[in-house]
Design an enzyme around this catalytic site. Structure first.
Site, PDB file in Angstrom:
ATOM      1  N   ILE A  29     105.327  -7.425  21.084  1.00 60.29           N
ATOM      2  CA  ILE A  29     105.128  -6.115  20.457  1.00 60.29           C
ATOM      3  C   ILE A  29     103.668  -6.160  20.009  1.00 60.29           C
ATOM      4  CG2 ILE A  29     105.751  -4.548  18.588  1.00 60.29           C
ATOM      5  CD1 ILE A  29     108.568  -5.750  18.622  1.00 60.29           C
ATOM      6  N   PRO A  30     102.790  -5.473  20.724  1.00 58.14           N
ATOM      7  CA  PRO A  30     101.351  -5.743  20.671  1.00 58.14           C
ATOM      8  C   PRO A  30     100.594  -5.155  19.473  1.00 58.14           C
ATOM      9  CG  PRO A  30     101.762  -3.970  22.195  1.00 58.14           C
ATOM     10  CD  PRO A  30     103.120  -4.447  21.713  1.00 58.14           C
ATOM     11  N   CYS A  31     100.846  -5.693  18.286  1.00 59.98           N
ATOM     12  CA  CYS A  31     100.112  -5.219  17.111  1.00 59.98           C
ATOM     13  C   CYS A  31      98.618  -5.517  17.230  1.00 59.98           C
ATOM     14  CB  CYS A  31     100.696  -5.803  15.827  1.00 59.98           C
ATOM     15  SG  CYS A  31     100.903  -7.580  15.835  1.00 59.98           S
ATOM     16  N   HIS A  32      98.244  -6.457  18.100  1.00 61.02           N
ATOM     17  CA  HIS A  32      96.825  -6.745  18.307  1.00 61.02           C
ATOM     18  C   HIS A  32      96.090  -5.575  18.972  1.00 61.02           C
ATOM     19  CE1 HIS A  32      98.772  -8.078  22.063  1.00 61.02           C
ATOM     20  NE2 HIS A  32      97.631  -7.773  22.659  1.00 61.02           N
TER      21      HIS A  32
END
Length: 152
Positions: free
Chosen positions: A114-117
């Site tokens: 889950i790409p919070c970056h």
């Protein structure tokens, strides 16, 4: 919860599954690994991501959080590989404030997948990152995807 860990370019990564869904990706080694088929698949996909060979994960996910956090994470999951959104853009899509989105990003239990970056400050700067290594790790993940962000 079944767990495994592996060495990545950003340090040790642990993957934890509950009820045959990925529940947590962490930043440490696991003492007593339990490599289920799902966890082996998750490690394989994460290694392919780090090698630049995977742009979309295909894993069953079940992050634990509030309904609001889950809504933010589900929307965040749709940010395409190699692209970034601002906290404000994500907030607009969820129907909330950017600060609330920042809080949900900081509690994301399944980072990388889950790409919070991929969520940046409105000015294009990297903002924060709650994972081990902070902004250095966020920048490394963005570099894998050929996204450039300026450190704060």
């Amino acid at each position: 919860m079944a767990s495994v860990s592996f060495r990545s370019p950003i340090g040790p990564i642990s993957v934890h599954a509950k009820d045959n869904h990925i529940a947590v990706v962490g930043w440490r080694n696991v003492d007593n690994p339990e490599p289920t088929p799902l966890l082996r698949d998750a490690v394989s996909q994460l290694k392919a991501f780090f090698a630049g060979d995977l742009t979309e994960f295909d894993l069953p996910l079940s992050p634990e959080g509030t309904d609001f956090q889950k809504r933010v994470w589900e929307t965040m999951y749709t940010i395409p590989y190699g692209k970034t959104w601002s906290y404000g853009e994500l907030a607009s899509r969820v129907g909330t404030a950017a600060r609330a989105v920042g809080g949900a990003c900081g509690t994301n239990p399944i980072p990388i997948i889950i790409p919070c970056h991929r969520v940046l400050a409105a000015n294009g700067r990297s903002g924060g990152y709650s994972g081990r290594g902070g902004l250095k790790t966020k920048t490394a993940l963005l570099d894998i995807e050929n996204c450039k962000a300026r450190l704060l």
